[in-house]
Scaffold this motif. Structure first.
Motif, mmCIF file in Angstrom:
data_model
loop_
_atom_site.group_PDB
_atom_site.id
_atom_site.type_symbol
_atom_site.label_atom_id
_atom_site.label_comp_id
_atom_site.label_asym_id
_atom_site.label_seq_id
_atom_site.Cartn_x
_atom_site.Cartn_y
_atom_site.Cartn_z
ATOM 1 N N GLY A 88 0.812 -1.217 0.000
ATOM 2 C CA GLY A 88 0.000 0.000 0.000
ATOM 3 C C GLY A 88 0.840 1.259 0.000
ATOM 4 N N SER A 101 -14.246 -4.924 -4.984
ATOM 5 C CA SER A 101 -12.947 -4.708 -4.356
ATOM 6 C C SER A 101 -12.907 -3.525 -3.401
ATOM 7 N N LEU A 102 -13.997 -2.789 -3.319
ATOM 8 C CA LEU A 102 -14.047 -1.694 -2.348
ATOM 9 C C LEU A 102 -15.015 -2.084 -1.235
ATOM 10 N N THR A 103 -14.711 -1.658 -0.018
ATOM 11 C CA THR A 103 -15.574 -1.997 1.116
ATOM 12 C C THR A 103 -16.920 -1.290 0.965
ATOM 13 N N PRO A 104 -18.017 -2.042 0.908
ATOM 14 C CA PRO A 104 -19.293 -1.445 0.525
ATOM 15 C C PRO A 104 -19.854 -0.413 1.507
ATOM 16 N N MET A 106 -18.183 1.729 3.456
ATOM 17 C CA MET A 106 -17.334 2.872 3.800
ATOM 18 C C MET A 106 -17.295 3.869 2.651
ATOM 19 N N GLN A 111 -12.012 5.216 2.953
ATOM 20 C CA GLN A 111 -11.143 4.126 2.507
ATOM 21 C C GLN A 111 -9.792 4.658 2.058
ATOM 22 N N MET A 112 -9.800 5.857 1.469
ATOM 23 C CA MET A 112 -8.533 6.416 1.011
ATOM 24 C C MET A 112 -7.725 6.949 2.183
ATOM 25 N N GLU A 114 -7.489 5.984 5.230
ATOM 26 C CA GLU A 114 -6.777 5.074 6.135
ATOM 27 C C GLU A 114 -5.413 4.690 5.589
ATOM 28 N N VAL A 115 -5.244 4.758 4.260
ATOM 29 C CA VAL A 115 -3.924 4.490 3.681
ATOM 30 C C VAL A 115 -2.954 5.572 4.129
ATOM 31 N N PHE A 118 -2.158 5.361 7.886
ATOM 32 C CA PHE A 118 -1.287 4.267 8.290
ATOM 33 C C PHE A 118 0.150 4.481 7.800
ATOM 34 N N HIS A 119 0.302 4.895 6.557
ATOM 35 C CA HIS A 119 1.646 4.946 5.989
ATOM 36 C C HIS A 119 2.327 6.288 6.184
ATOM 37 N N TYR A 150 -20.579 6.434 -1.451
ATOM 38 C CA TYR A 150 -20.284 5.038 -1.201
ATOM 39 C C TYR A 150 -20.004 4.343 -2.527
ATOM 40 N N MET A 163 -9.955 2.899 -7.109
ATOM 41 C CA MET A 163 -8.926 1.916 -6.722
ATOM 42 C C MET A 163 -7.542 2.410 -7.116
ATOM 43 N N MET A 166 -6.441 5.287 -4.967
ATOM 44 C CA MET A 166 -6.080 4.807 -3.636
ATOM 45 C C MET A 166 -4.716 4.125 -3.656
#
Lengths: 607, 307
Positions: A88, A101-104, A106, A111-112, A114-115, A118-119, A150, A163, A166
Motif C-alpha cells: 500500500g 474490491s471496495l468496502t461497501p 465505507m 477508505q482512502m 486510512e492508507v 497508516f503509511h 459510497y 482503486m 487509492m
C-alpha cells in the motif's frame, strides 16, 4: 540498471482436499524501475498467484517458496508487520473486479484516508486534500462529491479509478494491476489504460500488468513474460514477442486472439433481403421494467429495450454488440419469450411468436435455442451432463426409448467434441470450455433453426474461445443454423457475424454488414467503440488515435440519455418531448442503417 | 429515515390486527371458560358473570367490542384476578420481564458476536473447537433442563449465586436466569457470525484492505465487522421473540415476578382478556424490535439507506 523487484525460483502450492496443487512452479522474473511488464497467460497459468504471493495475499491454503526481492528484502520472509509497511506504500495493487474490491459500507474518502493515516500519519484536511488531488488526477468528474459517496453509488469504471487513486496515494514504486480492465466495457477500458499510462509517465511508477488480453499488452507494455500452467514460457521486449514469438504457445495465443482490424476469415454470404425471408422478424420490440424504490415510492420505468427492429434470414449470423446496460441480453431473452415484452412484434416463420399460447410456444421452442454466458452456472449442478443434454429429448421426443436417447446424446457429444466417457460427469468436474460444449450440445440436439449465443464465449480463454467459435461455425454449416451472436467483444463479433447490430441504451444505433460496419462505421458511438478496442500489435497501437466523445454511458433510466449523440435536438426539445424522442434509423443504402446523430466533430472531447 | 420508520410502523398494523383476530378466535375454540372450575357454579351467578364480561353476547359482537376497546388503548379487565385490569397486571410484571429480556438480549449479542469472531479468526484451532462444542450444548439442552442444572451447580453446590427469586434486584439474582435465557442465542449467533465472518474475510474488499497494508485489527473492526453482522441482524428479530417466550419458562423456574407468570396462569384459567392482552403486548414489543433491526440494517448497509 538495478532491478526493482526480482522473483527467483518461486513456487506456490495450494493444499486442497484432492492433494497439493502446484499453481506456480519455479518462476523467475524481474521488473525494472518505471517499466511496464505484461504478464500474460490463460487461466490457471499462475500469473496472478505469482504476484499475490509477493503481496502475501494468497488464500489461506496457499504457500509460497522461493525468493521475491524488493529493495534488498525478501518479501516472502518479512514478518507481517514489516510487510505491511511496504504494502500500500511502495508496492500497491489493483484488482480485476472493481465492483467487489471496495468496502461497501465505507465512503470513498474513508477508505482512502486510512492508507494515508497508516503509511504517512496524515489526517484531517491535509489527508482530504491529498485524496481529492488523486481523484482529480485519475479524471473522476465531480471529485469532491465522489469523496463523500459510497462505492455502490459509482459505476464500475469510476470504482476502478478510485482503486487506482487509492493505490497511488503514497507514490508507490510498483503498481501491480491484476486484470484491471477485464470486467469493464471497452470504452471504459480505454480510459483506464490511458490513466495508467499517464501515471507511469508522470510518476515513474513501474507497472505489472497481469492480463489475458494481448491487445492490452500491445497497448501498454514494454516487456512481456508469458506463462502457462505455472511455468515460464518466454520473455522479451514487446515488439520482439509480437513479431517473432519463440515458442509454439505464444504463437498460438497471438493467433487465437481475434483482431478487430482483420477481415473475417470465413466467406461472406451475400446479404439477401432478410425482411422478405419470413424467418425471424422483430418489429419495434420494447421491454420495460418497473423499478420500485422502497415500499411506497413511486415507480420508475426502465426501458431496457426501447423499440428495436431487425430481420434475420435463414442461415445468417447476426452479431449484436453494445456495452453493459445496452439491453442486448434483454433483447435476446425477449425474442425467446424468456421475458415478457411490453410492446412490439416478433414474427417467427411468418407467425406471431408473442401471441402464441403455451402449446404452440412449446412446439416453437424446439427450433429456438439459447446458449448462455456462464457455462458452469447455467447447467444444473445436480444433473450429470448426459442428462442435461438429454433433457430436450425427454420433452420433445418422449417416444424415444432409453437406448435411442442415449445413442443420440452420445452422437451429439461426439459432434461437439466431448468424449463419450464424460456422459456421467457433473458440471463441476469439467472445464469452462467443456461445459460450454455441453451447453451447445443441449441447444442443438433437437436440430433447431435458430440459436442465440448470449455472450457464449466471453468467460473463456482465448484459445478455447477460438475453438468454440469454430465449433459454432461448423454446426451452422452442417445444420443450416441461424445464429444471433451477442457479445461485448467487437473483435469476436466481427469474426463470426454476417451483419452486426450496435445497441446503445436499448436502441439500435447502427446496423450493417460486418465489413461495412468495421471498414466504414457511420455512427459516432460505433466509431468510438471500434477505436477503443486495443489491437494485439504494438506498432499499430502506438499510432492509433482513440476517439473520445463527450459524456459517458448513462443509465437507461435517464430518458434524455438517448439524445447523447444529438445535443442539437436535445436543446430544442422540452423534457417531455426528450423522453419521447427516439433517433430514427436512416437507410444509407446497401443494408446499412444508421441512427440520426449530430456531426461527430461537435461530439468530440476537446483536448 | 423517520418517514421510513413511520411507513414501517404503518405496515405493521395490519399484521397486528390479523394476529389479534386469530388469537381471539383460537382462544375461544379451547374448551372451558374463565368461570369453569372443579365445582360447577350456580347457574344464576355464572349468568351474571357472563353478562358482566359480555360473554353472553354472540362471539362476533364480543370481538367487535374487544377490538373497539383495543383501539381506545383499553386491554379490558382481567377475568380471573378481581379488581385488576389487564394493563395494570402487565405493568406490575413488566419491569422484571423487561430487565431480564433486555439483559439476555444484550448478553446474547455481545458474547455471540465475540465468540463468532474468535471462531472465524482462529478457524479450526482448539479455541474454535471448544466454542463449537459449547454451542452444541447450548443448542441441545432445553432451558427447563439447563436451569435446574445451573441452580444445582452454582446455587447449591458452590453456593455462589442465589437459586431464584428477585431478592433486592441486584445483579447476583440476574446472573443465572440471564445465562439460561441467553445461552441458546449466544450459540446461534456465534455460529452465524463465524460463518459470515469467514465468508467476508475471504471477500475481495478484505483483500484490498490487506493490500493497503492495514493490520488485522482495523481490517476486522472497520472493514469486516459491519457486513458480517448483517445475517446476525436478521436473526435478532426472531431472537427477541424466542427470548420473550423463553422468559415465560425461565421466570417460572426462577420464581421471578415478571409477566410470564401471569401469562401462564391466565392461559390455564382461560383468562381471555389477560392472555390476549399479553399477546398484544408481546407482539408490539417484537414489532418494535424488528423495526429497530431494520433501522440498524440501514446503518450497516448504505445501499438500504439509499432506497
Amino acid at each position: 540498471m538495478t532491478k526493482l523487484l526480482s522473483v527467483k525460483d518461486l513456487h506456490v502450492d495450494f493444499a486442497t482436499e484432492d492433494g497439493t496443487v502446484n499453481a506456480v512452479r519455479g518462476i523467475n522474473c524481474h521488473i525494472n524501475p518505471g517499466e511496464c511488464l505484461g504478464v500474460v497467460g490463460e487461466s490457471g497459468s499462475g500469473k496472478s498467484q505469482t504476484f499475490l504471493a509477493a503481496m502475501n495475499l494468497l488464500s489461506k491454503n496457499g504457500k509460497a517458496r522461493g525468493e521475491i526481492n524488493f529493495k534488498g528484502q525478501n518479501l516472502l520472509d518479512l514478518p507481517l508487520k514489516e510487510l505491511n509497511k511496504i504494502r500500500g506504500s511502495s508496492i500497491s495493487m489493483i484488482f480485476q473486479d472493481p465492483l467487489t474490491s471496495l468496502t461497501p459500507h465505507m465512503r470513498v474518502v474513508d477508505q482512502m484516508r486510512e492508507v494515508l493515516k497508516f503509511h504517512q500519519k496524515l489526517s484531517g484536511t491535509e489527508a482530504d486534500k491529498k485524496c481529492l488531488e488523486w481523484l482529480e488526477r485519475v479524471h473522476i468528474p465531480e471529485a469532491k462529491r465522489r469523496l463523500r459517496q459510497y462505492p455502490f453509488e459509482l459505476s464500475g469504471g469510476m470504482r476502478q479509478r478510485v482503486m487506482i487513486a487509492m493505490a497511488m496515494l503514497c507514490n508507490p514504486d510498483l503498481l501491480i494491476a491484476d486484470e484491471p480492465t477485464t470486467a469493464l466495457d471497452v470504452t471504459i477500458q480505454a480510459e483506464i489504460l490511458d490513466i495508467m499510462d499517464e501515471l507511469r509517465r508522470e510518476q515513474g511508477t513501474a507497472i505489472v500488468m497481469i492480463t489475458h488480453d494481448m491487445g492490452v499488452v500491445a497497448r501498454m507494455c514494454d516487456r512481456i513474460q508469458v506463462m502457462r500452467h505455472g511455468e515460464y514460457v518466454e520473455e522479451g521486449a514487446v515488439d520482439d514477442i509480437f513479431s517473432n514469438p519463440q515458442t509454439e504457445y505464444t504463437r498460438m495465443l497471438l493467433d487465437a486472439m481475434p483482431r478487430i482490424d482483420a477481415p473475417r476469415d470465413s466467406e461472406t454470404k451475400p446479404v439477401k433481403e432478410p425482411a422478405k425471408d419470413h424467418f425471424l422478424n422483430v418489429d419495434n420490440l420494447k421491454v420495460e421494467f418497473n423499478i420500485f424504490n422502497g415500499l411506497f415510492a413511486r415507480k420508475s420505468v426502465l426501458k431496457a429495450v426501447d423499440g428495436v427492429s431487425f430481420d434475420l434470414a435463414k442461415g445468417e449470423t447476426l452479431g449484436i454488440v453494445g456495452e453493459s446496460g445496452s439491453g442486448k441480453s434483454t433483447l435476446a431473452r425477449a425474442i425467446l419469450r424468456l421475458l415478457s415484452t411490453s410492446e412490439g412484434e416478433v414474427s417467427w416463420l411468418g407467425s406471431d411468436l408473442i401471441g402464441m399460447n403455451a402449446d404452440q410456444m412449446k412446439k416453437a421452442r424446439q427450433d429456438l435455442q439459447i446458449v448462455f454466458q456462464d457455462p458452469m452456472a447455467s447447467l444444473n449442478p445436480s444433473m450429470t451432463i448426459g442428462s442435461s443434454i438429454m433433457e430436450p429429448l425427454r420433452i420433445f421426443a418422449p417416444e424415444l426409448s432409453r437406448e435411442e436417447r442415449r445413442a443420440k446424446v452420445e452422437a451429439i457429444m461426439d459432434r461437439v467434441g466431448l468424449p463419450k466417457s464424460m456422459i456421467n460427469r457433473y458440471p463441476h468436474e469439467l472445464s469452462g470450455g467443456q461445459n460450454q460444449r455441453v451447453g451447445i450440445a443441449r441447444a442443438v440436439i433437437m436440430n433447431p433453426k435458430l440459436v442465440i449465443c448470449d455472450e457464449a464465449v466471453s468467460a473463456l480463454d482465448v484459445s478455447i474461445q477460438a475453438q468454440i467459435i469454430d465449433l459454432l461455425r461448423e454446426l451452422q454449416k452442417d445444420m443450416g443454423l441461424s445464429l444471433i451472436f451477442i457479445s461485448h467483444d467487437l473483435s469476436v463479433v466481427r469474426n463470426i457475424s454476417d451483419r452486426i447490430l450496435v445497441m446503445y441504451l436499448g436502441n439500435v444505433v447502427e446496423l450493417a454488414t460486418s465489413d461495412a460496419l468495421f471498414d466504414n462505421p457511420q455512427h459516432p458511438y460505433t466509431k468510438q467503440l471500434i477505436s477503443a478496442v486495443p489491437i494485439p500489435d504494438p506498432e499499430v497501437e502506438r499510432t492509433r488515435k482513440r476517439l473520445k466523445l463527450k459524456g459517458e454511458l448513462s443509465s437507461p433510466l435517464d430518458s434524455a440519455a438517448r439524445l447523447r449523440f444529438m445535443p442539437s435536438k436535445s436543446e430544442v426539445l422540452n423534457n417531455a418531448q426528450k423522453s419521447d424522442y427516439r433517433p430514427r434509423l436512416i437507410d444509407h443504402g446497401d443494408n446499412h442503417f444508421v441512427a440520426e446523430h449530430d456531426p461527430i466533430e461537435t461530439l468530440l472531447v476537446n483536448e | 429515515m423517520l418517514t421510513y420508520a413511520f411507513k414501517r410502523t404503518l405496515t405493521a398494523l395490519p399484521v397486528l390486527w390479523i394476529a389479534i383476530t386469530v388469537c381471539f378466535f383460537v382462544l375461544r375454540l379451547a374448551p372451558g371458560g374463565p368461570f369453569d372450575g372443579e365445582r360447577p357454579m350456580p347457574p344464576g351467578i355464572k349468568a351474571n358473570l357472563d353478562a358482566h364480561y359480555n360473554l353472553d353476547k354472540p362471539l362476533i359482537q364480543q370481538y367487535a367490542i374487544y377490538i373497539g376497546n383495543v383501539l381506545k388503548g383499553d386491554l379490558g379487565p382481567s377475568f380471573t384476578t378481581e379488581d385488576f385490569s389487564v394493563a395494570e397486571q402487565i405493568s406490575i410484571g413488566l419491569p422484571y420481564t423487561l430487565i431480564l429480556g433486555a439483559a439476555a438480549f444484550v448478553v446474547s449479542i455481545l458474547l455471540g458476536v465475540l465468540a463468532g469472531i474468535i471462531g472465524a479468526l482462529k478457524r479450526n484451532s482448539w479455541s474454535d473447537h471448544t466454542l463449537a462444542a459449547l454451542v452444541l450444548l447450548g443448542l441441545v439442552i432445553p432451558n427447563f433442563l439447563m436451569a435446574p442444572i445451573l441452580q444445582l451447580i452454582f446455587g447449591i453446590e458452590l453456593d455462589w449465586l442465589p437459586v431464584g427469586g428477585w431478592g433486592d434486584g441486584s445483579l447476583r439474582y440476574l446472573v443465572l436466569p440471564v445465562a439460561v435465557l441467553s445461552f441458546p442465542h449466544i450459540a446461534r449467533i456465534s455460529r452465524l457470525m463465524r460463518g459470515t465472518m469467514i465468508e467476508v474475510l475471504n471477500s475481495n474488499f478484505i483483500r484490498t484492505a490487506r493490500s493497503k497494508g492495514l493490520s488485522s485489527t482495523p481490517i476486522v473492526m472497520r472493514h469486516a465487522l459491519r457486513p458480517a453482522l448483517m445475517p446476525v441482524m436478521s436473526y435478532l428479530g426472531p431472537a427477541a421473540g424466542y427470548l420473550l417466550t423463553g422468559s415465560l419458562v425461565v421466570e417460572q423456574i426462577f420464581g421471578l415476578p415478571g409477566i410470564g407468570r401471569y401469562f401462564i396462569n391466565a392461559a390455564l384459567n382461560r383468562d381471555y382478556g389477560m392472555v390476549l392482552g399479553t399477546v398484544i403486548f408481546y407482539m408490539i414489543v417484537i414489532l418494535i424490535l424488528n423495526l429497530i433491526v431494520d433501522l440498524l440494517y440501514a446503518w450497516l448497509d448504505p445501499r438500504v439507506r439509499a432506497q
